[in-house]
Design a protein around this motif. Structure first.
Motif, mmCIF file in Angstrom:
data_model
loop_
_atom_site.group_PDB
_atom_site.id
_atom_site.type_symbol
_atom_site.label_atom_id
_atom_site.label_comp_id
_atom_site.label_asym_id
_atom_site.label_seq_id
_atom_site.Cartn_x
_atom_site.Cartn_y
_atom_site.Cartn_z
ATOM 1 N N ARG A 49 0.823 -1.195 0.000
ATOM 2 C CA ARG A 49 0.000 0.000 0.000
ATOM 3 C C ARG A 49 0.863 1.253 0.000
ATOM 4 N N ASP A 50 2.032 1.191 0.638
ATOM 5 C CA ASP A 50 2.973 2.315 0.556
ATOM 6 C C ASP A 50 3.389 2.545 -0.892
ATOM 7 N N GLU A 51 3.712 1.469 -1.590
ATOM 8 C CA GLU A 51 4.094 1.575 -3.000
ATOM 9 C C GLU A 51 2.950 2.135 -3.831
ATOM 10 N N ALA A 52 1.733 1.657 -3.565
ATOM 11 C CA ALA A 52 0.573 2.127 -4.315
ATOM 12 C C ALA A 52 0.361 3.624 -4.091
ATOM 13 N N TRP A 53 0.520 4.066 -2.832
ATOM 14 C CA TRP A 53 0.347 5.490 -2.540
ATOM 15 C C TRP A 53 1.417 6.323 -3.238
ATOM 16 N N LEU A 54 2.674 5.861 -3.209
ATOM 17 C CA LEU A 54 3.751 6.598 -3.859
ATOM 18 C C LEU A 54 3.505 6.748 -5.361
ATOM 19 N N ARG A 55 3.047 5.665 -5.982
ATOM 20 C CA ARG A 55 2.798 5.716 -7.435
ATOM 21 C C ARG A 55 1.626 6.633 -7.759
ATOM 22 N N GLU A 56 0.638 6.686 -6.871
ATOM 23 C CA GLU A 56 -0.510 7.556 -7.113
ATOM 24 C C GLU A 56 -0.174 9.014 -6.819
ATOM 25 N N ALA A 57 0.564 9.260 -5.716
ATOM 26 C CA ALA A 57 0.911 10.628 -5.338
ATOM 27 C C ALA A 57 1.937 11.240 -6.290
ATOM 28 N N PHE A 58 2.830 10.400 -6.836
ATOM 29 C CA PHE A 58 3.880 10.869 -7.741
ATOM 30 C C PHE A 58 3.836 10.021 -9.015
ATOM 31 N N PRO A 59 2.893 10.299 -9.905
ATOM 32 C CA PRO A 59 2.675 9.447 -11.080
ATOM 33 C C PRO A 59 3.863 9.349 -12.025
ATOM 34 N N ASN A 60 4.801 10.290 -11.932
ATOM 35 C CA ASN A 60 5.959 10.271 -12.844
ATOM 36 C C ASN A 60 7.217 9.706 -12.197
ATOM 37 N N LEU A 61 7.067 9.026 -11.054
ATOM 38 C CA LEU A 61 8.257 8.497 -10.383
ATOM 39 C C LEU A 61 8.976 7.484 -11.267
ATOM 40 N N ARG A 62 10.279 7.401 -11.112
ATOM 41 C CA ARG A 62 11.118 6.606 -12.016
ATOM 42 C C ARG A 62 11.223 5.155 -11.577
ATOM 43 N N SER A 63 11.189 4.899 -10.265
ATOM 44 C CA SER A 63 11.288 3.525 -9.771
ATOM 45 C C SER A 63 10.779 3.470 -8.345
ATOM 46 N N CYS A 64 10.468 2.256 -7.890
ATOM 47 C CA CYS A 64 9.970 2.068 -6.533
ATOM 48 C C CYS A 64 10.287 0.639 -6.106
ATOM 49 N N GLU A 65 10.928 0.465 -4.937
ATOM 50 C CA GLU A 65 11.259 -0.875 -4.470
ATOM 51 C C GLU A 65 11.158 -0.954 -2.952
ATOM 52 N N THR A 66 10.871 -2.156 -2.445
ATOM 53 C CA THR A 66 10.693 -2.377 -1.008
ATOM 54 C C THR A 66 11.630 -3.464 -0.527
ATOM 55 N N THR A 67 12.254 -3.230 0.632
ATOM 56 C CA THR A 67 13.136 -4.227 1.239
ATOM 57 C C THR A 67 12.882 -4.283 2.745
ATOM 58 N N GLU A 68 13.256 -5.389 3.358
ATOM 59 C CA GLU A 68 13.221 -5.538 4.813
ATOM 60 C C GLU A 68 14.643 -5.326 5.320
ATOM 61 N N THR A 69 14.818 -4.402 6.261
ATOM 62 C CA THR A 69 16.170 -4.059 6.705
ATOM 63 C C THR A 69 16.119 -3.471 8.114
#
Length: 322
Positions: A49-69
């Motif tokens: 859902r974080d990824e979905a929000w980022l893509r919706e809030a910033f439709p022109n973003l270049r990349s998006c990735e999630t990791t556990e750290t």
């Protein structure tokens, strides 16, 4: 017939009630949803859902990735880290999602302006952009924006609060806040004061420019405890280089706690006051803490938004521009 009609009306009302949440969600804008862009769920679902929000809030973003750290430091709490590159310039937004409110509070306490301090170590964001940390208690998240776009900051502020005190690029450098208590707003206190809007104007007020490390800083009051007026303390500064004016080995300055951090290095713009009898005293030029330019561990001077700086600049280049 009357019973069938009443039953039909009840069915219609039930269907309408069930559709209301969907209609409300359809009408809400992205900025309205930022406060709850990922409801408290398991980490994997929240990250999606974080990824979905980022893509919706910033439709022109270049990349998006999630990791556990871990949160920056090896022994810090676990986080789900979602990083998005927002534009061609390379500006980025990172969302750190914590498992518990306690873990969030522990990491919020690490934020010192543009840097994180933990276990005696200081870590600056690995970026050549300006950096600002934010937090959202309801979401148990910390966001790191590496960039200088006002519209991104405004979007974040609809759900987040700027973390730390002086130093964050989008932090108000006219205020000292101890927990939720704002102690000083210099502009409101002195209505006749006109703030310099360029480094050149500050330089015109300056008698001494030097580079110094903070050897001792006044303690910041505990959270929730109001400081006693006037709340000044003493900073002890070891000077490593004189750029303008008379050289000094050690300097003592009166100032509010939290403005400068022990162990950190700054370019300082200072005024010198002469008293009858030959005594003198130093203070920060223009008084309101925009005359302390922090130097990060790579030798870059961190930017101050009010002077039109949008990115860190190499120390020598900064000094040549004075």
């Amino acid at each position: 017939m009357k019973k069938r009609f009443i039953g039909l009306m009840l069915c219609i009302l039930l269907l309408f009630a069930a559709a209301l949440p969907a209609l409300a969600a359809g009408e809400a804008g992205v900025e309205d949803r930022i406060v709850s862009h990922a409801a408290p769920t398991d980490g994997a679902d929240a990250a999606k859902r974080d990824e979905a929000w980022l893509r919706e809030a910033f439709p022109n973003l270049r990349s998006c990735e999630t990791t556990e750290t871990r949160f920056v430091f090896a022994s810090a709490p676990n986080v789900t880290k979602t990083r998005a590159v927002l534009n061609k310039k390379g500006e980025s937004l990172v969302i750190y999602r914590f498992e518990t409110a306690g873990a969030l509070e522990k990491c919020k306490a690490m934020v010192r302006g543009n840097a994180l301090v933990y276990g005696g170590k200081t870590v600056y964001a690995d970026t050549l952009f300006s950096a600002t940390y934010y937090y959202n208690d309801a979401e148990k998240t910390i966001a790191l924006y590496c960039g200088a776009e006002e519209k991104v900051n405004n979007k974040l502020l609809s759900g987040y609060t700027v973390a730390g005190n002086f130093g964050g690029y989008f932090q108000d450098r006219n205020m000292v806040a101890f927990g939720d208590y704002v102690y000083l707003d210099a502009v409101k206190w002195d209505e006749g004061y006109v703030e310099p809007d360029s480094i050149k104007k500050v330089l015109a007020l300056t008698d001494i420019v030097c580079i110094g490390s903070i050897k001792k800083a006044p303690p910041v009051p505990a959270k929730g405890k109001e400081p006693e007026f006037p709340a000044f303390g003493t900073y002890e500064i070891e000077v490593s280089r004189a750029v303008k004016g008379r050289a000094r080995r050690m300097i003592k300055l009166q100032g509010y706690p939290g403005v400068m951090t022990e162990g950190r290095t700054y370019v300082l713009f200072l005024e010198e006051y002469q008293f009858p009898g030959g005594a003198s005293a130093l203070s920060l030029a223009e008084s309101y803490y925009r005359s302390t330019f922090e130097i990060d561990d790579r030798g870059y001077v961190l930017p101050i938004r009010e002077y039109g700086m949008k990115a860190p600049v190499k120390l020598e280049k900064f000094l040549k521009g004075l």
